[in-house]
Design an enzyme around this catalytic site. Structure first.
Site, PDB file in Angstrom:
ATOM      1  N   LYS A  22       0.838  -1.212   0.000  1.00 33.59           N
ATOM      2  CA  LYS A  22       0.000   0.000   0.000  1.00 33.59           C
ATOM      3  C   LYS A  22       0.872   1.261   0.000  1.00 33.59           C
ATOM      4  O   LYS A  22       0.628   2.188  -0.758  1.00 33.59           O
ATOM      5  CB  LYS A  22      -0.912  -0.105   1.219  1.00 33.59           C
ATOM      6  CG  LYS A  22      -1.366   1.134   1.891  1.00 33.59           C
ATOM      7  CD  LYS A  22      -2.408   0.790   2.936  1.00 33.59           C
ATOM      8  CE  LYS A  22      -1.987   1.045   4.374  1.00 33.59           C
ATOM      9  NZ  LYS A  22      -1.569   2.398   4.701  1.00 33.59           N
ATOM     10  N   SER A  23       1.914   1.286   0.826  1.00 31.95           N
ATOM     11  CA  SER A  23       2.779   2.472   0.888  1.00 31.95           C
ATOM     12  C   SER A  23       3.423   2.752  -0.470  1.00 31.95           C
ATOM     13  O   SER A  23       3.510   3.900  -0.918  1.00 31.95           O
ATOM     14  CB  SER A  23       3.903   2.257   1.907  1.00 31.95           C
ATOM     15  OG  SER A  23       3.397   2.236   3.211  1.00 31.95           O
ATOM     16  N   GLY A  95      -4.272   8.460   5.790  1.00 36.45           N
ATOM     17  CA  GLY A  95      -3.279   9.376   6.349  1.00 36.45           C
ATOM     18  C   GLY A  95      -2.104   9.563   5.405  1.00 36.45           C
ATOM     19  O   GLY A  95      -1.564  10.661   5.267  1.00 36.45           O
ATOM     20  N   ARG A 123      -7.076  13.003  12.874  1.00 42.41           N
ATOM     21  CA  ARG A 123      -5.657  12.620  13.009  1.00 42.41           C
ATOM     22  C   ARG A 123      -4.727  13.828  12.916  1.00 42.41           C
ATOM     23  O   ARG A 123      -5.008  14.781  12.193  1.00 42.41           O
ATOM     24  CB  ARG A 123      -5.317  11.537  11.968  1.00 42.41           C
ATOM     25  CG  ARG A 123      -6.100  10.259  12.287  1.00 42.41           C
ATOM     26  CD  ARG A 123      -5.804   9.150  11.325  1.00 42.41           C
ATOM     27  NE  ARG A 123      -4.425   8.706  11.387  1.00 42.41           N
ATOM     28  CZ  ARG A 123      -3.911   7.814  10.554  1.00 42.41           C
ATOM     29  NH1 ARG A 123      -4.657   7.283   9.607  1.00 42.41           N
ATOM     30  NH2 ARG A 123      -2.654   7.457  10.675  1.00 42.41           N
ATOM     31  N   GLN A 170       5.701   9.148   6.932  1.00 40.84           N
ATOM     32  CA  GLN A 170       4.780  10.082   6.272  1.00 40.84           C
ATOM     33  C   GLN A 170       5.302  11.503   6.398  1.00 40.84           C
ATOM     34  O   GLN A 170       5.256  12.283   5.439  1.00 40.84           O
ATOM     35  CB  GLN A 170       3.386   9.955   6.880  1.00 40.84           C
ATOM     36  CG  GLN A 170       2.768   8.595   6.584  1.00 40.84           C
ATOM     37  CD  GLN A 170       1.383   8.433   7.179  1.00 40.84           C
ATOM     38  OE1 GLN A 170       0.920   9.281   7.935  1.00 40.84           O
ATOM     39  NE2 GLN A 170       0.731   7.340   6.845  1.00 40.84           N
ATOM     40  N   ASP A 349       2.847  -0.886  11.985  1.00 38.50           N
ATOM     41  CA  ASP A 349       1.479  -1.229  11.556  1.00 38.50           C
ATOM     42  C   ASP A 349       1.050  -2.609  12.032  1.00 38.50           C
ATOM     43  O   ASP A 349      -0.080  -3.026  11.783  1.00 38.50           O
ATOM     44  CB  ASP A 349       1.394  -1.171  10.023  1.00 38.50           C
ATOM     45  CG  ASP A 349       1.421   0.268   9.516  1.00 38.50           C
ATOM     46  OD1 ASP A 349       1.147   1.187  10.318  1.00 38.50           O
ATOM     47  OD2 ASP A 349       1.722   0.467   8.329  1.00 38.50           O
ATOM     48  N   ARG A 422      -6.663  -3.015   9.972  1.00 41.19           N
ATOM     49  CA  ARG A 422      -5.727  -3.981  10.562  1.00 41.19           C
ATOM     50  C   ARG A 422      -6.298  -4.603  11.831  1.00 41.19           C
ATOM     51  O   ARG A 422      -6.008  -5.750  12.152  1.00 41.19           O
ATOM     52  CB  ARG A 422      -4.389  -3.309  10.841  1.00 41.19           C
ATOM     53  CG  ARG A 422      -3.749  -2.740   9.568  1.00 41.19           C
ATOM     54  CD  ARG A 422      -2.256  -2.595   9.692  1.00 41.19           C
ATOM     55  NE  ARG A 422      -1.718  -1.695   8.692  1.00 41.19           N
ATOM     56  CZ  ARG A 422      -1.533  -1.990   7.423  1.00 41.19           C
ATOM     57  NH1 ARG A 422      -1.854  -3.188   6.972  1.00 41.19           N
ATOM     58  NH2 ARG A 422      -1.041  -1.108   6.578  1.00 41.19           N
TER      59      ARG A 422
HETATM   60  C1  S3P Z   1       3.197   4.900   6.097  1.00 41.35           C
HETATM   61  C2  S3P Z   1       3.888   5.213   7.234  1.00 41.35           C
HETATM   62  C3  S3P Z   1       3.456   4.830   8.578  1.00 41.35           C
HETATM   63  C4  S3P Z   1       2.406   3.735   8.541  1.00 41.35           C
HETATM   64  C5  S3P Z   1       1.352   3.966   7.504  1.00 41.35           C
HETATM   65  C6  S3P Z   1       1.967   4.094   6.124  1.00 41.35           C
HETATM   66  C7  S3P Z   1       3.730   5.367   4.810  1.00 41.35           C
HETATM   67  O1  S3P Z   1       2.924   5.950   9.233  1.00 41.35           O
HETATM   68  O2  S3P Z   1       1.807   3.586   9.800  1.00 41.35           O
HETATM   69  O3  S3P Z   1       0.430   2.898   7.490  1.00 41.35           O
HETATM   70  O4  S3P Z   1       3.298   4.856   3.757  1.00 41.35           O
HETATM   71  O5  S3P Z   1       4.598   6.242   4.815  1.00 41.35           O
HETATM   72  P1  S3P Z   1       3.888   6.991  10.002  1.00 41.35           P
HETATM   73  O6  S3P Z   1       4.841   7.472   9.014  1.00 41.35           O
HETATM   74  O7  S3P Z   1       3.003   8.096  10.469  1.00 41.35           O
HETATM   75  O8  S3P Z   1       4.473   6.207  11.137  1.00 41.35           O
END
Ligand code: S3P
Length: 469
Positions: A22-23, A95, A123, A170, A349, A422
């Site tokens: 997904k990322s 997010g 958030r 993120q 996660d 999740r």
């Molecule tokens: C992600 C970073 C993580 C993760 C999220 C996806 C990303 O969050 O929990 O599901 O794709 O960069 P954080 O960067 O806020 O820890």
């Protein structure tokens, strides 16, 4: 509303493939949009959160051809080609979409408004708003700019040297994406090992990104002090294929380790199981759960039998620059473990499913320094504690983690997803080792990241099905 109905299962057997990461799927769209030329992406995950990114990118005037659910071509418009959106950009429950897009929007001279679901609008966004303001963007939001919707007016950015208060990929990615549009160098200092997919993919597009790794414990120079890396990038570098022609890729998104985590953990806790997960991304910033299962004495192995897909001159790093492997697991007698520090970040996660594993482990498992879990898709400390207790688990909530005593013979119950994909999948896996029937309510949310979860689990022998309620 849809519920998952789960019954205790016999041993899980066979092999499965996890859906695309997904990322990386989000980043393929966002960076593909900024590239000069077309990027074809295979193994893209057709998950609700990534579809939100797709709609946003289209809202910025970028054409994306969908050849199938998992293959698409992004027609990049270059760093200066995005168009002012005619409407608000709806990030749904994602997010990652909101924070990464905010970084991109900070580089634009037009105004954009980013909103999302009720849960996303709760958030924290101050963590990206603050560095983006330091770079010169105007970022407005509710509660003094800390909560969405966000209104962003950017342009004329300058690079910053920023020490992140939380180890968040993120936040790091938002700053790097804004840094692409900034004059001068952008430097991001991490307090811990946040996932590095953005840096890897930027390199695939020929952007020079320097990463100084932390000095190994006990050694002084070279490398930054502390536990995280320092990422340095000069602004205004174009995203291009490094080979001949304008075609970038095609590249294949690796299987999502965070999705593989559910069958992986199910295999470890259901006695007699023996399963193989193929083509899983094993970027070390993501595999904390694997290390935890190993520490818990699970029989798990990473088999580097999966051939790295062919790198091409246009995309010299193959697979978005990500390592791939097969992962095997067998039903195991688990023992408790203590989790804190870097492992929290590398498994960020995976705590809902890790907590399920801990209920089956002998001894007291403690999770500390994990307050970040409170600002994920749900408050994962409170929600995991509440729902696992309904199944009879011995879980205590702590401000920055939890304490779980095991092993417990769980009993089936009606549990709630809290709108968190999740948590829904973790509870379904718990149901496989519970006596009687487990009902996971509002489980349709698993489509946020793992659309084929039920089919995958059933193919391995799990007794899981959908029920409309
Ligand atoms: C992600 C970073 C993580 C993760 C999220 C996806 C990303 O969050 O929990 O599901 O794709 O960069 P954080 O960067 O806020 O820890």
């Amino acid at each position: 509303m849809r519920s998952l109905i789960v019954h205790p299962s016999g041993p899980l057997r066979g092999s499965a493939t996890a859906p695309g990461d997904k990322s990386i799927s989000h980043r393929a769209l966002l960076l593909g949009a900024l590239a000069e030329g077309d990027t074809t992406v295979r193994g893209w995950v057709h998950a609700d959160v990534c579809l939100a990114t797709l709609r946003c990118v289209r809202g910025l005037g970028v054409t994306v051809d969908e050849h199938s659910e998992t293959e698409l071509t992004v027609h990049g418009v270059g760093l200066n080609g995005l168009a002012e959106p005619a409407d608000v950009l709806d990030c749904a429950g994602s997010g990652t979409t909101m924070r990464l897009l905010a970084g991109m929007m900070a580089g634009q001279s037009f105004t954009s408004v980013l909103t999302g679901s009720e849960a996303l609008r709760r958030r924290p966004m101050g963590r990206i708003a603050e560095p983006l303001r330091l770079m010169g963007a105007t970022v407005l939001g509710r509660q003094a700019g800390r909560l969405p919707p966000l209104t962003i007016r950017g342009g004329n950015l300058r690079g910053i040297d920023y020490a992140m208060p939380v180890a968040s990929a993120q936040v790091k990615s938002a700053i790097l994406l804004a840094g692409l549009f900034a004059e001068g160098e952008t430097i991001v200092r991490e307090p811990g090992p946040a996932r590095d997919h953005t840096e890897r993919m930027l390199r695939g597009y020929g952007v020079e990104v320097v990463v100084e790794q932390p000095a190994p414990a006990g050694r002084a120079a070279p490398g930054p002090a502390g536990k995280g890396s320092v990422v340095l990038m000069r602004g205004r570098q174009p995203l291009r294929g490094s080979g001949r022609g304008r075609e970038l890729g095609p590249f294949t998104v690796p299987g999502d380790f965070s999705s593989a985590a559910f069958p992986l953990t199910a295999g470890a806790i259901v006695p007699g199981s023996d399963i193989l997960l193929r083509g899983v991304g094993v970027n070390p910033t993501r595999t904390g759960l694997y290390d935890l299962l190993e520490q818990m004495a699970a029989t798990v192995a990473i088999v580097h039998g999966e051939p790295q897909r062919q790198a091409t001159p246009a995309w010299p790093v193959g697979d978005a620059g990500e390592p791939l492997a097969n992962v095997v697991v067998r039903g195991s007698e688990l023992r408790s473990v203590e989790v804190a520090g870097d492992l929290v970040v590398r498994a960020i996660d995976e705590f809902p499913i890790f907590a399920v594993a801990a209920t089956q482990a002998v001894g007291v498992t403690t999770v500390r320094e994990a307050a970040e879990l409170r600002v994920k898709e749900s408050d994962r400390i409170a929600a995991v504690t509440e729902e696992l207790r309904k199944l009879g688990a011995d879980v205590q909530e702590r401000p920055d983690g939890m304490v779980i005593r095991g092993p417990t013979r769980l009993r089936g119950a009606v549990v709630e997803s809290h709108g968190d994909h999740r948590l829904a999948m973790a509870l379904a896996v718990a149901g496989l080792v519970a006596r009687g029937e487990t009902v996971v309510r509002n489980a349709q949310v698993i489509n946020d990241s793992f659309p084929g979860f039920v089919e995958t689990m059933r193919s391995l022998g799990a007794d899981v099905e959908w029920r409309e309620t």
